[in-house]
Design a protein around this motif. Structure first.
Motif, PDB file in Angstrom:
ATOM      1  N   ALA A   1       7.683   8.222  -0.554  1.00  0.00           N
ATOM      2  CA  ALA A   1       8.058   9.416  -1.726  1.00  0.00           C
ATOM      3  C   ALA A   1       9.193   8.667  -3.400  1.00  0.00           C
ATOM      4  N   PHE A   2      10.243   8.470  -2.358  1.00  0.00           N
ATOM      5  CA  PHE A   2      11.133   7.749  -2.946  1.00  0.00           C
ATOM      6  C   PHE A   2      10.727   6.448  -4.319  1.00  0.00           C
ATOM      7  N   PHE A   3       9.942   5.615  -3.900  1.00  0.00           N
ATOM      8  CA  PHE A   3       9.678   5.170  -4.891  1.00  0.00           C
ATOM      9  C   PHE A   3       8.319   5.740  -5.925  1.00  0.00           C
ATOM     10  N   GLN A   4       8.127   7.288  -5.387  1.00  0.00           N
ATOM     11  CA  GLN A   4       7.259   7.635  -6.664  1.00  0.00           C
ATOM     12  C   GLN A   4       8.160   8.121  -7.349  1.00  0.00           C
TER      13      GLN A   4
ATOM     14  N   GLY B   1      10.976   6.154  -8.329  1.00  0.00           N
ATOM     15  CA  GLY B   1      11.472   5.966  -9.229  1.00  0.00           C
ATOM     16  C   GLY B   1      13.091   4.535  -8.187  1.00  0.00           C
ATOM     17  N   VAL B   2      12.713   5.036  -7.055  1.00  0.00           N
ATOM     18  CA  VAL B   2      13.817   4.256  -5.998  1.00  0.00           C
ATOM     19  C   VAL B   2      13.050   3.405  -5.853  1.00  0.00           C
ATOM     20  N   THR B   3      13.617   2.420  -6.315  1.00  0.00           N
ATOM     21  CA  THR B   3      12.836   1.064  -6.295  1.00  0.00           C
ATOM     22  C   THR B   3      14.107  -0.112  -5.426  1.00  0.00           C
ATOM     23  N   PRO B   4      14.264  -1.538  -5.620  1.00  0.00           N
ATOM     24  CA  PRO B   4      15.067  -1.919  -5.415  1.00  0.00           C
ATOM     25  C   PRO B   4      15.751  -2.142  -6.280  1.00  0.00           C
ATOM     26  N   GLU B   5      15.075  -2.010  -7.561  1.00  0.00           N
ATOM     27  CA  GLU B   5      16.168  -2.570  -8.563  1.00  0.00           C
ATOM     28  C   GLU B   5      16.714  -1.261  -8.751  1.00  0.00           C
ATOM     29  N   PHE B   6      16.919  -0.084  -8.083  1.00  0.00           N
ATOM     30  CA  PHE B   6      17.479   0.668  -8.294  1.00  0.00           C
ATOM     31  C   PHE B   6      18.854   0.712  -8.100  1.00  0.00           C
ATOM     32  N   PHE B   7      18.934  -0.057  -7.088  1.00  0.00           N
ATOM     33  CA  PHE B   7      20.484  -0.386  -6.082  1.00  0.00           C
ATOM     34  C   PHE B   7      21.049  -1.797  -6.792  1.00  0.00           C
ATOM     35  N   LYS B   8      21.965  -1.594  -7.728  1.00  0.00           N
ATOM     36  CA  LYS B   8      22.196  -2.256  -8.284  1.00  0.00           C
ATOM     37  C   LYS B   8      24.008  -2.587  -8.590  1.00  0.00           C
ATOM     38  N   THR B   9      24.509  -1.019  -7.781  1.00  0.00           N
ATOM     39  CA  THR B   9      26.711  -1.232  -7.849  1.00  0.00           C
ATOM     40  C   THR B   9      26.598  -2.667  -6.102  1.00  0.00           C
ATOM     41  N   PRO B  10      27.448  -3.483  -6.627  1.00  0.00           N
ATOM     42  CA  PRO B  10      27.669  -4.153  -5.359  1.00  0.00           C
ATOM     43  C   PRO B  10      29.229  -3.090  -4.510  1.00  0.00           C
ATOM     44  N   GLN B  11      28.946  -3.571  -3.120  1.00  0.00           N
ATOM     45  CA  GLN B  11      29.594  -3.039  -2.779  1.00  0.00           C
ATOM     46  C   GLN B  11      30.995  -3.424  -2.891  1.00  0.00           C
ATOM     47  N   PRO B  12      32.103  -2.515  -2.810  1.00  0.00           N
ATOM     48  CA  PRO B  12      33.696  -2.828  -3.074  1.00  0.00           C
ATOM     49  C   PRO B  12      33.992  -4.172  -2.427  1.00  0.00           C
ATOM     50  N   GLY B  13      34.376  -4.424  -2.884  1.00  0.00           N
ATOM     51  CA  GLY B  13      35.008  -6.198  -2.248  1.00  0.00           C
ATOM     52  C   GLY B  13      34.243  -7.221  -2.183  1.00  0.00           C
ATOM     53  N   SER B  14      32.635  -6.856  -2.874  1.00  0.00           N
ATOM     54  CA  SER B  14      31.511  -8.096  -2.833  1.00  0.00           C
ATOM     55  C   SER B  14      32.271  -9.255  -2.828  1.00  0.00           C
TER      56      SER B  14
ATOM     57  N   ALA C   1       0.764  -1.025   0.363  1.00  0.00           N
ATOM     58  CA  ALA C   1       0.175   0.269  -0.095  1.00  0.00           C
ATOM     59  C   ALA C   1       1.057   1.153   0.158  1.00  0.00           C
ATOM     60  N   VAL C   2       1.934   1.118   0.326  1.00  0.00           N
ATOM     61  CA  VAL C   2       2.719   2.082   0.896  1.00  0.00           C
ATOM     62  C   VAL C   2       3.043   2.619  -0.647  1.00  0.00           C
ATOM     63  N   ALA C   3       3.901   1.512  -0.856  1.00  0.00           N
ATOM     64  CA  ALA C   3       4.926   1.920  -1.845  1.00  0.00           C
ATOM     65  C   ALA C   3       3.850   2.168  -3.435  1.00  0.00           C
ATOM     66  N   ASN C   4       2.668   1.344  -3.146  1.00  0.00           N
ATOM     67  CA  ASN C   4       1.516   1.560  -5.063  1.00  0.00           C
ATOM     68  C   ASN C   4       0.718   3.105  -4.872  1.00  0.00           C
ATOM     69  N   GLY C   5       0.859   3.180  -3.261  1.00  0.00           N
ATOM     70  CA  GLY C   5      -0.518   4.543  -2.696  1.00  0.00           C
ATOM     71  C   GLY C   5      -0.331   5.369  -3.428  1.00  0.00           C
ATOM     72  N   GLY C   6      -0.943   6.792  -3.479  1.00  0.00           N
ATOM     73  CA  GLY C   6      -1.514   8.328  -3.667  1.00  0.00           C
ATOM     74  C   GLY C   6      -0.682   8.514  -2.847  1.00  0.00           C
TER      75      GLY C   6
END
Length: 520
Positions: A310-313, A315-328, A258-263
């Protein structure tokens, strides 16, 4: 006949309470039976829930007074059982173990460690572990301020406390509620990893299960061992903790969707619910800090929800985070060292950002809000909470209250202090075989120690700094004017500051790490 004085549970301590029903703890810290007893230049302290019974009878609604009387009688009976248990079980090692493990159930522990889950890409766990203590703290705080029940009586018990938790009411146990809800969540998570996803071995499953049991037992039994709570306090805390977990299990995923998809209804409703919960928190008889802890946690939860929406509005969804931490890759010593280096940097930077926000936001709000409140007071009557001085009665919030570098609830103590809270400082330590080397105590401003580590007693730590018992016994509702302890601007300040901490810790900082290439 007054039910508060008939079969009075305090009467069994008449030899200790004296003719006016004053506890030795009240004598040690000072008592305030009426305004005439309080010198205008002396700060006095009455333990939460330990005023004369008639004060609560007159101050509370009949159903609250009746419930309180029932709980107090239970606490009185159980105090003798706990004292007998302490006589048999207490050792210096167990004292230290149960006191220090109690920090795993404190607000400090949760609100300084939970952001780490968000920093390392486990927002699902971070959100669940935030909802559990937030709901648990609020629920137990509401009940504490409704019932106004004291902690186990000392004597006969000896309370072992970390920080200033002895200032709160006893029923129900917040530590217990939080530890049970957290333990149940962790068990359900580990259960899914083994039985549904087959991602851990049987040995790991039993190892995690043992750690969860040790964690929950150490907190729950430790509250009784330390005489910070009665059996009744902990039993009701278990019920609350289990209820919180059931709520999470049934509804947390739905709330997330509801939080992610609500207005716009999401931030409006979330803010309105938070402010309503703050406004409707019960008024206690004593100046108990439960309210402050409750609004801090609920506000952090509000911030997490607002930030997620706010961040979902944008486009900051889980798919936004693509960069692995250095040394992963973790394939060689260089990778391992790099990963740990960036892990330390991320944690330090994240916590510093929270502290920086807290310092400047609180200072700004303490400057602006009193002026705004005074302007609005000319238009309509502002709500005001007992023990909180309205802005029309002061000019400024003292600068030290606005720029204290460490948050009041998410503080990182510069020196961990443990107090032995014995209401009769000349009484036995609670162990029949206690020796000076086991537990050092001096009558006036004494120190006590676990082994070789001396720490201050509550009498020394809080003399002149603990919350003053500002309500008179004549009606249980009037605040003493000797010193302002709380300002009305602090309430909304906490809501805004801690909501900002929720946004910053759960969402803004991880986004910054992704942009900088530090990854999650």
């Amino acid at each position: 006949m007054n039910p508060a004085t008939t079969n009075n549970p305090y009467s069994q301590h008449s030899q200790n309470w004296g003719v006016h029903g004053k506890s030795p703890l009240i004598k040690a810290y000072g008592n305030s039976e009426s305004d005439s007893d309080v010198s205008s230049d002396v700060h006095e302290f009455v333990a939460a829930g330990r005023r004369d019974p008639e004060v609560y009878e007159r101050s509370l609604q009949p159903w609250r007074a009746a419930l309180r009387l029932f709980i107090v009688r239970m606490v009185e009976r159980e105090s003798h059982i706990i004292a007998a248990m302490q006589n048999r079980l207490r050792t210096p090692w167990l004292d230290a173990y149960f006191v220090y493990t109690s920090s795993l159930g404190t607000h400090t522990f949760f609100l300084t460690t939970l952001p780490i889950f968000f920093y390392f890409g486990r927002a699902d766990i971070g959100q669940a572990l935030l909802w559990a203590p937030a709901l648990g703290v609020y629920a137990t705080s509401v009940i504490k301020d409704l019932v106004c029940s004291p902690r186990p009586f000392a004597p006969p018990v000896t309370r072992l406390a970390l920080g200033s938790l002895h200032l709160e009411y006893g029923f129900p146990s917040t530590h217990t509620a939080n530890s049970v809800s957290i333990a149940l969540f962790l068990y359900s998570y580990v259960h899914r990893l083994y039985f549904s996803e087959s991602s851990i071995s049987l040995t790991s499953y039993y190892g995690y299960l043992a750690a969860i049991i040790v964690y929950a037992f150490s907190i729950v039994f430790g509250r009784i061992y330390a005489a910070m709570h009665s059996f009744t306090d902990c039993a009701f805390g278990i019920i609350i903790g289990a209820t919180v977990w059931v709520f999470q299990h049934l509804y947390l995923d739905r709330i997330g969707e509801a939080v992610a998809n609500g207005g716009w209804i999401v931030p409006v409703a979330a803010t309105a619910i938070c402010l309503l919960m703050v406004n409707q928190h019960p008024q206690p008889v004593d100046d108990c800090p439960c309210f402050e802890d409750a609004i801090a946690f609920i506000s952090v939860l509000l911030g997490e929800v607002l930030g997620r929406w706010a961040f979902f509005q944008y486009g900051v969804t889980p798919e936004f985070f693509k960069t692995p931490q250095p040394g992963s890759a973790y394939s060689n010593l260089t990778d391992i060292a790099t990963w740990w280096l960036f892990s330390v940097i991320k944690v330090v930077v994240g916590i510093l950002l929270i502290f920086t926000w807290r310092i400047f936001a609180k200072a700004t709000l303490h400057f602006a809000l009193p002026r705004i409140f005074r302007f609005l007071a000319n238009i309509f009557t502002l709500p005001n909470r007992r023990f909180y001085t309205p802005a029309t009665d002061y000019e400024e919030v003292p600068i030290e209250r606005g720029l204290h570098p460490i948050p009041s609830v998410i503080d990182l103590p510069s020196q961990l202090q443990v107090g032995v809270d014995d209401e009769n400082v000349s009484a036995s330590t609670g162990r029949g075989n206690a020796t000076p080397s086991d537990m050092k105590r001096r009558r006036n401003g004494s120190k006590v120690g676990f082994g070789h580590q001396d720490v201050k007693t509550h009498e020394e730590k809080h003399n002149g700094s603990v919350r003053q018992a500002s309500e008179t016994a004549s009606d249980g509702a009037n605040a003493s004017e000797t010193e302002v302890k709380h300002y009305d601007a602090e309430v909304l300040t906490k809501v805004i500051v801690y909501a900002g901490i929720g946004i910053l810790g759960a969402h803004a900082t991880p986004v910054m790490f992704e942009i900088l290439g530090w990854g999650l």
